[in-house]
Motif scaffolding. Sequence first.
Motif, PDB file in Angstrom:
ATOM      1  N   LEU A 197      16.274 -24.817  -6.855  1.00  9.57           N
ATOM      2  CA  LEU A 197      15.743 -25.085  -5.296  1.00  9.57           C
ATOM      3  C   LEU A 197      14.674 -24.368  -4.835  1.00  9.57           C
ATOM      4  CD1 LEU A 197      19.607 -24.945  -3.755  1.00  9.57           C
ATOM      5  CD2 LEU A 197      18.072 -26.721  -3.918  1.00  9.57           C
ATOM      6  N   GLU A 198      14.566 -23.152  -5.425  1.00 18.13           N
ATOM      7  CA  GLU A 198      13.169 -22.436  -5.341  1.00 18.13           C
ATOM      8  C   GLU A 198      11.883 -23.112  -5.662  1.00 18.13           C
ATOM      9  OE1 GLU A 198      10.885 -18.303  -6.354  1.00 18.13           O
ATOM     10  OE2 GLU A 198      12.589 -18.976  -7.608  1.00 18.13           O
ATOM     11  N   LYS A 199      11.987 -23.802  -6.822  1.00 20.04           N
ATOM     12  CA  LYS A 199      10.984 -24.257  -7.334  1.00 20.04           C
ATOM     13  C   LYS A 199      10.904 -25.765  -6.656  1.00 20.04           C
ATOM     14  CE  LYS A 199      10.481 -21.361 -10.390  1.00 20.04           C
ATOM     15  NZ  LYS A 199       9.443 -20.209 -10.413  1.00 20.04           N
ATOM     16  N   SER A 200      11.696 -26.262  -6.044  1.00 19.48           N
ATOM     17  CA  SER A 200      11.441 -27.826  -5.637  1.00 19.48           C
ATOM     18  C   SER A 200      10.997 -27.869  -4.302  1.00 19.48           C
ATOM     19  CB  SER A 200      12.986 -28.331  -5.314  1.00 19.48           C
ATOM     20  OG  SER A 200      13.960 -27.798  -4.432  1.00 19.48           O
ATOM     21  N   SER A 201      10.972 -26.772  -3.279  1.00 13.57           N
ATOM     22  CA  SER A 201      10.511 -26.652  -2.157  1.00 13.57           C
ATOM     23  C   SER A 201       9.987 -25.266  -1.460  1.00 13.57           C
ATOM     24  CB  SER A 201      11.670 -27.356  -1.003  1.00 13.57           C
ATOM     25  OG  SER A 201      11.335 -27.450   0.349  1.00 13.57           O
ATOM     26  N   LYS A 202       9.065 -25.458  -0.845  1.00 10.38           N
ATOM     27  CA  LYS A 202       8.473 -24.015  -0.190  1.00 10.38           C
ATOM     28  C   LYS A 202       9.636 -23.636   1.021  1.00 10.38           C
ATOM     29  CE  LYS A 202       3.567 -24.930  -0.633  1.00 10.38           C
ATOM     30  NZ  LYS A 202       2.405 -25.244   0.237  1.00 10.38           N
ATOM     31  N   SER A 203      10.518 -24.412   1.431  1.00  7.91           N
ATOM     32  CA  SER A 203      11.448 -24.122   2.242  1.00  7.91           C
ATOM     33  C   SER A 203      12.551 -23.039   1.829  1.00  7.91           C
ATOM     34  CB  SER A 203      12.189 -25.172   2.913  1.00  7.91           C
ATOM     35  OG  SER A 203      12.919 -25.731   2.139  1.00  7.91           O
TER      36      SER A 203
ATOM     37  N   ARG B  64      11.696 -20.501  -0.367  1.00  6.44           N
ATOM     38  CA  ARG B  64      10.935 -19.236  -0.800  1.00  6.44           C
ATOM     39  C   ARG B  64      10.237 -18.774   0.559  1.00  6.44           C
ATOM     40  NH1 ARG B  64       8.414 -23.211  -4.333  1.00  6.44           N
ATOM     41  NH2 ARG B  64       6.515 -23.189  -3.095  1.00  6.44           N
ATOM     42  N   ASN B  65      10.069 -17.197   0.354  1.00  7.60           N
ATOM     43  CA  ASN B  65       9.878 -16.538   1.375  1.00  7.60           C
ATOM     44  C   ASN B  65       8.689 -15.806   0.680  1.00  7.60           C
ATOM     45  OD1 ASN B  65       9.363 -14.986   3.391  1.00  7.60           O
ATOM     46  ND2 ASN B  65      11.200 -13.595   3.171  1.00  7.60           N
ATOM     47  N   GLY B  66       7.436 -16.475   0.940  1.00  9.30           N
ATOM     48  CA  GLY B  66       6.300 -15.948   0.194  1.00  9.30           C
ATOM     49  C   GLY B  66       6.406 -16.551  -1.166  1.00  9.30           C
ATOM     50  N   GLU B  67       6.185 -15.491  -2.105  1.00 11.85           N
ATOM     51  CA  GLU B  67       6.477 -15.503  -3.459  1.00 11.85           C
ATOM     52  C   GLU B  67       7.940 -15.505  -3.753  1.00 11.85           C
ATOM     53  OE1 GLU B  67       4.211 -17.407  -5.298  1.00 11.85           O
ATOM     54  OE2 GLU B  67       2.872 -17.313  -3.473  1.00 11.85           O
ATOM     55  N   ARG B  68       8.659 -15.101  -3.221  1.00 14.22           N
ATOM     56  CA  ARG B  68      10.317 -14.544  -3.326  1.00 14.22           C
ATOM     57  C   ARG B  68      10.992 -15.468  -3.294  1.00 14.22           C
ATOM     58  NH1 ARG B  68      10.716  -9.202  -4.476  1.00 14.22           N
ATOM     59  NH2 ARG B  68      12.918  -9.226  -3.738  1.00 14.22           N
ATOM     60  N   LEU B  69      11.997 -15.707  -3.812  1.00 13.60           N
ATOM     61  CA  LEU B  69      13.360 -16.695  -3.563  1.00 13.60           C
ATOM     62  C   LEU B  69      13.838 -16.271  -2.312  1.00 13.60           C
ATOM     63  CD1 LEU B  69      15.902 -18.082  -5.994  1.00 13.60           C
ATOM     64  CD2 LEU B  69      16.807 -16.920  -4.021  1.00 13.60           C
ATOM     65  N   ASN B  70      14.214 -17.093  -1.467  1.00 14.36           N
ATOM     66  CA  ASN B  70      14.879 -16.925  -0.030  1.00 14.36           C
ATOM     67  C   ASN B  70      16.434 -17.424  -0.263  1.00 14.36           C
ATOM     68  OD1 ASN B  70      15.688 -16.958   2.695  1.00 14.36           O
ATOM     69  ND2 ASN B  70      13.622 -17.820   3.502  1.00 14.36           N
ATOM     70  N   LYS B  71      17.153 -16.545  -0.295  1.00 12.75           N
ATOM     71  CA  LYS B  71      18.365 -16.594  -0.642  1.00 12.75           C
ATOM     72  C   LYS B  71      19.155 -16.913   0.710  1.00 12.75           C
ATOM     73  CE  LYS B  71      18.736 -12.265  -2.471  1.00 12.75           C
ATOM     74  NZ  LYS B  71      17.381 -12.081  -2.796  1.00 12.75           N
ATOM     75  N   LEU B  72      18.893 -16.472   1.805  1.00 15.36           N
ATOM     76  CA  LEU B  72      19.582 -17.344   2.825  1.00 15.36           C
ATOM     77  C   LEU B  72      19.247 -18.592   3.211  1.00 15.36           C
ATOM     78  CD1 LEU B  72      21.146 -16.396   5.603  1.00 15.36           C
ATOM     79  CD2 LEU B  72      18.977 -15.795   6.526  1.00 15.36           C
ATOM     80  N   ALA B  73      18.129 -19.094   3.021  1.00 20.92           N
ATOM     81  CA  ALA B  73      17.536 -20.460   3.188  1.00 20.92           C
ATOM     82  C   ALA B  73      18.589 -21.167   2.453  1.00 20.92           C
ATOM     83  CB  ALA B  73      16.197 -20.723   3.056  1.00 20.92           C
ATOM     84  N   ILE B  74      18.697 -20.836   0.940  1.00 21.28           N
ATOM     85  CA  ILE B  74      19.686 -21.491   0.029  1.00 21.28           C
ATOM     86  C   ILE B  74      20.776 -21.462   0.388  1.00 21.28           C
ATOM     87  CG2 ILE B  74      20.309 -21.534  -2.118  1.00 21.28           C
ATOM     88  CD1 ILE B  74      17.702 -20.549  -3.206  1.00 21.28           C
ATOM     89  N   ALA B  75      21.517 -20.526   0.875  1.00 20.88           N
ATOM     90  CA  ALA B  75      22.861 -20.422   1.491  1.00 20.88           C
ATOM     91  C   ALA B  75      23.018 -21.384   2.529  1.00 20.88           C
ATOM     92  CB  ALA B  75      23.232 -19.081   1.754  1.00 20.88           C
ATOM     93  N   ARG B  76      22.033 -21.400   3.284  1.00 21.27           N
ATOM     94  CA  ARG B  76      22.332 -22.573   4.666  1.00 21.27           C
ATOM     95  C   ARG B  76      22.167 -23.704   4.140  1.00 21.27           C
ATOM     96  NH1 ARG B  76      18.204 -19.297   8.900  1.00 21.27           N
ATOM     97  NH2 ARG B  76      19.861 -17.720   9.675  1.00 21.27           N
TER      98      ARG B  76
END
Length: 227
Positions: free
Chosen positions: A169-175, A177-189
């Motif tokens: 998911l991180e690789k599929s969309s900027k949404s 990612r938080n900068g260059e890091r994986l955005n775990k909260l966005a994935i959970a949502r």
Amino acid sequence: MNSFDFLGFNRSEIEKTLGLNLHDNLLEYNVGLKRNLDSWLVPYLSRDNILLSDAACFIIGANPRLALKNEQYNECEAYKESLWDAIDNGKLSARDITRYDNMDQDRRDCVLVRSEVEKWVSEHEFNWPLPIQQSQLIENTNQAYLDQWGEFPGKNTALMMIAGMAISLEKSSKSFRNGERLNKLAIARAVAQNLATFGYQGMVVTEKQMTNLIKEALEITFPDSED
């Protein structure tokens, strides 16, 4: 179309009545809860203990800080006696008992455990204006279990799959990612939203719980990763 097509309910009022969190997150629940409580009740939300005299007032729907009228006073005294009876019979635990300065040293007041009182009033179907803490205890127990998985067959495989899908998911969309890091909260949502979209009817863990599970999966699967 009929008259029920536009029927709605106040979610916060239902939450107040049932003691359940129906909001998307804990902050919204707490804000809605406070808005639907009388202002004099709000300070009691954080209390783990409560005076017996305050509990009796709550049961009759009275503000303990205001003078009671004759009928209210008599009703309140009756519930005080019921609370003392529950203490005497081991249903409630009491501490810091104060007494009247009279010949018999009659009991005046004491400190009770709020969760015990709320369990007691629920069993007897008495009025109680605060959300019942008992459901919060269950939620906390579930959270402790869901925030950190115990051992079970196939756990490492499940964690590997969660970690792999999170990275995909991180690789599929900027949404995601938080900068260059994986955005775990966005994935959970996104997971919770997709489950709802496809008609999933079971229990969905909170955003915090799901974020912690993703974090655990990444830490175990990729221990050298900064994510």
